[in-house]
Design a protein around this motif. Structure first.
Motif, mmCIF file in Angstrom:
data_model
loop_
_atom_site.group_PDB
_atom_site.id
_atom_site.type_symbol
_atom_site.label_atom_id
_atom_site.label_comp_id
_atom_site.label_asym_id
_atom_site.label_seq_id
_atom_site.Cartn_x
_atom_site.Cartn_y
_atom_site.Cartn_z
ATOM 1 N N ASN A 324 0.932 -1.145 0.001
ATOM 2 C CA ASN A 324 0.134 -0.023 -0.084
ATOM 3 C C ASN A 324 0.777 1.288 -0.092
ATOM 4 O OD1 ASN A 324 0.952 0.206 2.588
ATOM 5 N ND2 ASN A 324 -1.071 0.032 3.683
ATOM 6 N N GLN A 325 0.380 2.261 -0.390
ATOM 7 C CA GLN A 325 1.009 3.529 -0.548
ATOM 8 C C GLN A 325 0.364 4.426 0.532
ATOM 9 O OE1 GLN A 325 2.040 4.996 -4.435
ATOM 10 N NE2 GLN A 325 0.890 3.356 -5.239
ATOM 11 N N ASN A 326 1.280 5.274 1.287
ATOM 12 C CA ASN A 326 0.711 6.103 2.584
ATOM 13 C C ASN A 326 1.529 7.390 2.350
ATOM 14 O OD1 ASN A 326 -0.031 3.853 4.924
ATOM 15 N ND2 ASN A 326 1.571 3.110 3.495
ATOM 16 N N VAL A 327 0.393 8.350 2.702
ATOM 17 C CA VAL A 327 0.772 9.874 2.740
ATOM 18 C C VAL A 327 0.288 10.186 4.359
ATOM 19 C CG1 VAL A 327 0.132 12.134 1.912
ATOM 20 C CG2 VAL A 327 0.210 10.403 0.409
ATOM 21 N N PHE A 328 1.457 10.708 5.017
ATOM 22 C CA PHE A 328 1.088 10.837 6.420
ATOM 23 C C PHE A 328 1.705 12.143 7.007
ATOM 24 C CE2 PHE A 328 5.230 8.629 5.481
ATOM 25 C CZ PHE A 328 6.158 9.567 6.351
ATOM 26 N N GLY A 329 1.261 12.516 8.198
ATOM 27 C CA GLY A 329 1.527 13.612 8.892
ATOM 28 C C GLY A 329 1.407 13.474 10.414
ATOM 29 N N GLU A 330 2.533 14.059 10.966
ATOM 30 C CA GLU A 330 2.625 13.901 12.410
ATOM 31 C C GLU A 330 3.197 15.137 12.899
ATOM 32 O OE1 GLU A 330 4.967 10.495 13.764
ATOM 33 O OE2 GLU A 330 4.041 9.423 12.225
ATOM 34 N N TYR A 344 -2.048 11.748 11.299
ATOM 35 C CA TYR A 344 -3.004 11.370 10.028
ATOM 36 C C TYR A 344 -2.218 10.552 9.129
ATOM 37 C CZ TYR A 344 -6.487 11.910 6.702
ATOM 38 O OH TYR A 344 -7.298 11.382 5.523
ATOM 39 N N ASN A 345 -2.869 9.286 8.738
ATOM 40 C CA ASN A 345 -2.434 8.721 7.575
ATOM 41 C C ASN A 345 -3.537 8.256 6.578
ATOM 42 O OD1 ASN A 345 -0.950 6.783 6.125
ATOM 43 N ND2 ASN A 345 -0.706 5.466 7.800
ATOM 44 N N GLN A 346 -3.135 8.571 5.324
ATOM 45 C CA GLN A 346 -4.090 8.015 4.338
ATOM 46 C C GLN A 346 -3.326 6.965 3.599
ATOM 47 O OE1 GLN A 346 -7.127 9.937 3.753
ATOM 48 N NE2 GLN A 346 -7.938 8.419 2.321
ATOM 49 N N GLN A 347 -3.946 5.666 3.369
ATOM 50 C CA GLN A 347 -3.555 4.508 2.706
ATOM 51 C C GLN A 347 -4.115 4.383 1.328
ATOM 52 O OE1 GLN A 347 -3.864 1.188 5.537
ATOM 53 N NE2 GLN A 347 -2.462 2.054 7.015
ATOM 54 N N PHE A 348 -3.531 3.955 0.561
ATOM 55 C CA PHE A 348 -4.127 3.674 -0.800
ATOM 56 C C PHE A 348 -3.436 2.163 -1.407
ATOM 57 C CE2 PHE A 348 -3.432 8.412 -0.439
ATOM 58 C CZ PHE A 348 -4.476 8.818 -0.606
ATOM 59 N N TYR A 349 -4.554 1.778 -1.985
ATOM 60 C CA TYR A 349 -4.341 0.214 -2.444
ATOM 61 C C TYR A 349 -4.645 0.214 -3.941
ATOM 62 C CZ TYR A 349 -4.356 -0.702 2.528
ATOM 63 O OH TYR A 349 -4.035 -0.959 3.815
ATOM 64 N N GLU A 350 -4.117 -0.775 -4.541
ATOM 65 C CA GLU A 350 -4.184 -1.059 -5.939
ATOM 66 C C GLU A 350 -5.378 -1.511 -6.495
ATOM 67 O OE1 GLU A 350 -1.290 -3.909 -7.337
ATOM 68 O OE2 GLU A 350 0.423 -2.719 -6.932
ATOM 69 N N ASP A 351 -6.376 -1.931 -5.494
ATOM 70 C CA ASP A 351 -7.889 -2.171 -5.739
ATOM 71 C C ASP A 351 -8.691 -0.968 -5.689
ATOM 72 O OD1 ASP A 351 -7.836 -1.668 -3.268
ATOM 73 O OD2 ASP A 351 -8.661 -3.728 -2.668
ATOM 74 N N ASN A 353 -8.963 1.160 -3.377
ATOM 75 C CA ASN A 353 -9.591 1.341 -1.928
ATOM 76 C C ASN A 353 -8.594 2.124 -1.141
ATOM 77 O OD1 ASN A 353 -11.357 1.115 0.202
ATOM 78 N ND2 ASN A 353 -10.482 -0.991 0.998
ATOM 79 N N ASN A 354 -9.184 2.833 -0.348
ATOM 80 C CA ASN A 354 -8.346 3.775 0.780
ATOM 81 C C ASN A 354 -8.912 3.586 1.926
ATOM 82 O OD1 ASN A 354 -9.785 6.294 1.131
ATOM 83 N ND2 ASN A 354 -10.099 6.305 -0.734
ATOM 84 N N ILE A 355 -7.889 3.681 3.023
ATOM 85 C CA ILE A 355 -8.179 3.720 4.470
ATOM 86 C C ILE A 355 -7.506 4.946 5.095
ATOM 87 C CG2 ILE A 355 -8.034 2.699 6.653
ATOM 88 C CD1 ILE A 355 -7.678 0.030 5.164
ATOM 89 N N LYS A 356 -8.232 5.785 5.823
ATOM 90 C CA LYS A 356 -7.763 6.873 6.542
ATOM 91 C C LYS A 356 -7.893 6.714 8.017
ATOM 92 C CE LYS A 356 -12.600 8.848 6.824
ATOM 93 N NZ LYS A 356 -13.208 10.470 6.270
ATOM 94 N N LEU A 357 -6.758 7.233 8.574
ATOM 95 C CA LEU A 357 -6.609 6.747 10.009
ATOM 96 C C LEU A 357 -6.034 8.039 10.651
ATOM 97 C CD1 LEU A 357 -4.864 4.358 8.418
ATOM 98 C CD2 LEU A 357 -5.133 3.549 10.498
ATOM 99 N N PHE A 358 -6.560 8.434 11.977
ATOM 100 C CA PHE A 358 -6.171 9.520 12.865
ATOM 101 C C PHE A 358 -6.114 9.206 14.098
ATOM 102 C CE2 PHE A 358 -7.606 12.725 15.745
ATOM 103 C CZ PHE A 358 -6.604 13.630 15.422
ATOM 104 N N GLY A 359 -4.935 9.570 14.683
ATOM 105 C CA GLY A 359 -4.690 9.195 16.126
ATOM 106 C C GLY A 359 -4.026 10.307 16.834
ATOM 107 N N ALA A 360 -4.369 10.503 18.220
ATOM 108 C CA ALA A 360 -3.840 11.571 19.188
ATOM 109 C C ALA A 360 -3.703 10.792 20.528
ATOM 110 C CB ALA A 360 -4.602 12.693 18.874
ATOM 111 N N TYR A 361 -2.746 11.602 21.176
ATOM 112 C CA TYR A 361 -2.524 11.134 22.563
ATOM 113 C C TYR A 361 -2.145 12.359 23.204
ATOM 114 C CZ TYR A 361 2.204 9.923 21.660
ATOM 115 O OH TYR A 361 3.625 9.920 21.674
ATOM 116 N N ILE A 362 -2.377 12.491 24.445
ATOM 117 C CA ILE A 362 -1.718 13.387 25.456
ATOM 118 C C ILE A 362 -1.224 12.712 26.766
ATOM 119 C CG2 ILE A 362 -4.169 14.119 26.320
ATOM 120 C CD1 ILE A 362 -2.849 16.975 27.011
ATOM 121 N N VAL A 363 0.045 12.983 26.792
ATOM 122 C CA VAL A 363 0.573 12.112 28.220
ATOM 123 C C VAL A 363 1.285 13.044 29.021
ATOM 124 C CG1 VAL A 363 2.288 11.261 26.987
ATOM 125 C CG2 VAL A 363 1.609 9.942 28.878
#
Length: 507
Positions: A324-330, A344-351, A353-363
């Motif tokens: 898969n191919q990813n475009v990401f930023g942190e 934030y991460n956006q994943q791209f597939y040869e079919d 399809n794409n999957i978007k992911l967002f994550g965050a934490y405070i510690v």
């Protein structure tokens, strides 16, 4: 390949041991420190004192480490001596001692305006700038006073450190040699010389990894990396990873080469990676990408880029070439009391399809107690796939194929991290990421024709999410170290156990 059922009891024991270790770290009694009593002195602002009296009184407070009182008496009387070189110079020091760096710098500049080209003053200002990390300005000032023939060891060492931090190892070595020439028996350069040796050494890292999950899928992998820092523009690294899977006998090989470019003057690092991925049941493909790491300030940094990666997370994905191919930023921000991370991460597939992911934490920043440190925080993750790849057999039993595709998956979790360092060479760490609330849109089947099932729709479902990590790091010597890490993870898709043994050697 080891049998999955036989290893179940072993991994269960590891999971319970990690959790017990984590809980033990937190059972520590807290104590309170009693404040130190100090005497106080009041000053009558209606009584005018001379510049010499103000100077001596302030110096006396500084000598007795009563920095707040030194600041108080200066602030009350400064207006009458605002054009005095000595008072501005002293005020700059007192403000710095009271951690008011902004106003301290302003007072240094005011003093320099009153006495331009004052060598002692400008050198003192350079010390201040060095302390607060304005290295380019330090070099600009010292270039006027520190020549090739200079024997001012304090500033030669300062410039040597700046050269090292800017990645100019050659210049740093030259400055160290100059200091050694002036004082052959000095130990002032020992720490810097040690850092130079560590930075430019040849590093060999070997990792042996075993994982099993509830799909069921298990693999044994070996990872080897070789790295050497040559200059700020040449920092090559070779990585080789080999995977062996079961229950289907599959193998995959990944070889990557990357290089880091350091632009210290603008706080930028660039990492370029390129390589090949060979699935022995499929075709060969390329992997790689680029990553920019920009230091925005001493507390904040931005990390973004593009990558193409192999996917080896499902049974189906091990049987052919899947990438898969990813475009990401942190974004990372380290405050005095908390650390914040968002990605934030956006994943791209040869079919298509794409999957978007967002994550965050405070510690929280580590709270230290004896040889322990503790952190606690909150985490959030969201992921959503454009298309859900869930297929059914003739009996209506479904599986994600060829990769996991979450639909509106949302996780709220509590984070707990603890470190224990009983000796200089040994560090134990435990981490718990416990899901407070986790939900996902789960597909349900619809029989369109006899024994032919498809996704009929989605319903809301909650699930348990837990991640437990335990690690042991031991420095056998200055050049050789080892670490062991165990991870248990319970997700919506599967439960997994992973153990990793790492060996690190510096030539």
């Amino acid at each position: 390949m080891m049998n999955l059922l036989k290893l179940g009891a072993v991994f269960k024991s590891l999971k319970n041991s990690s959790l017990c270790l984590f809980m033990f770290f937190y059972i520590v009694a807290l104590s309170q420190n009693q404040p130190i009593k100090t005497t106080t002195t009041n000053y009558d602002t209606s009584t005018e004192i001379t510049e010499d009296e103000l100077f001596k009184a302030t110096k006396a407070f500084v000598a007795s480490k009563e920095f707040d009182k030194a600041l108080l008496i200066l602030s009350k009387n400064y207006n009458r001596f605002s054009e005095s070189l000595n008072i501005n110079w002293l005020y700059a020091h007192v403000l710095s001692l009271n951690n008011d760096k902004i106003n301290a710098e302003a007072k240094f500049k005011k003093a320099i305006s009153l006495s331009p080209n004052n060598e002692n003053l400008e050198k003192d200002y350079a010390r201040f700038l060095y302390e607060i990390g304005k290295l380019n300005e330090v070099e600009a000032i010292l270039s006027k006073y520190i020549t090739e023939d200079s024997k001012d060891v304090e500033f030669l060492l300062m410039l040597a450190n700046i050269s090292f931090w800017n990645g100019d190892v050659k210049m740093a070595k030259e400055k160290v040699a100059k200091i050694k020439e002036i004082y052959p028996e000095t130990t002032l350069t020992d720490n810097l010389s040690s850092q130079i040796r560590e930075l430019t050494a040849f590093y060999l890292n070997a990792n042996f990894e075993y994982q099993t999950d509830s799909q069921p899928l298990e693999y044994f992998a070996q990872h080897v990396s070789l790295e050497k820092y040559i200059s700020k523009f040449l920092n090559p690294k070779l990585e080789v990873s080999n995977y062996n899977f079961s229950p289907q006998t599959e193998q995959a090989l990944i070889v990557k080469v990357n290089n880091k470019f350091h632009f210290y003057d603008v706080g930028l690092k660039i990492n370029l990676t390129g390589g090949v991925y060979k699935n022995f049941s499929g075709e060969t493909d390329w992997v790689g990408g680029f990553r920019f790491i920009q230091q925005l300030s001493q507390e904040a940094s931005l990390n973004f880029g593009y990558s193409k990666n192999s996917l080896l997370s499902t049974i189906a994905s091990t049987t052919f070439n899947l990438t898969n191919q990813n475009v990401f930023g942190e974004f990372d921000y380290n405050h005095k009391y908390v650390a914040i991370h968002a990605a934030y991460n956006q994943q791209f597939y040869e079919d298509d399809n794409n999957i978007k992911l967002f994550g965050a934490y405070i510690v929280s920043q580590p709270i230290k107690l004896y040889k322990f440190s503790f952190q606690a925080g909150y985490g959030y993750n969201f992921s959503d796939s454009k298309n859900v790849l869930f297929v059914y057999d003739n009996n209506g039993v479904g599986v994600y194929d060829p990769y996991f595709t979450p639909k509106e998956q949302e996780i709220h979790s509590a984070l707990f991290i603890t470190n224990f360092k009983p000796t200089k060479n040994l560090t134990l760490k435990a981490k718990l990421n416990y899901g407070l609330q986790a939900s996902v849109r789960n597909p349900f089947s619809s029989e369109v024709t006899p024994n032919n099932f498809e996704i009929g729709g989605f319903y809301d479902e909650t699930f348990s999410y837990t991640e437990i990590e335990g690690s042991i790091n031991y420095a056998i010597s200055n050049k050789f170290g080892m670490n062991v890490m165990y991870t248990f993870q319970e997700t919506f898709f599967y439960d997994r156990n992973n153990i990793n043994l790492g060996l690190n050697y510096r030539f």
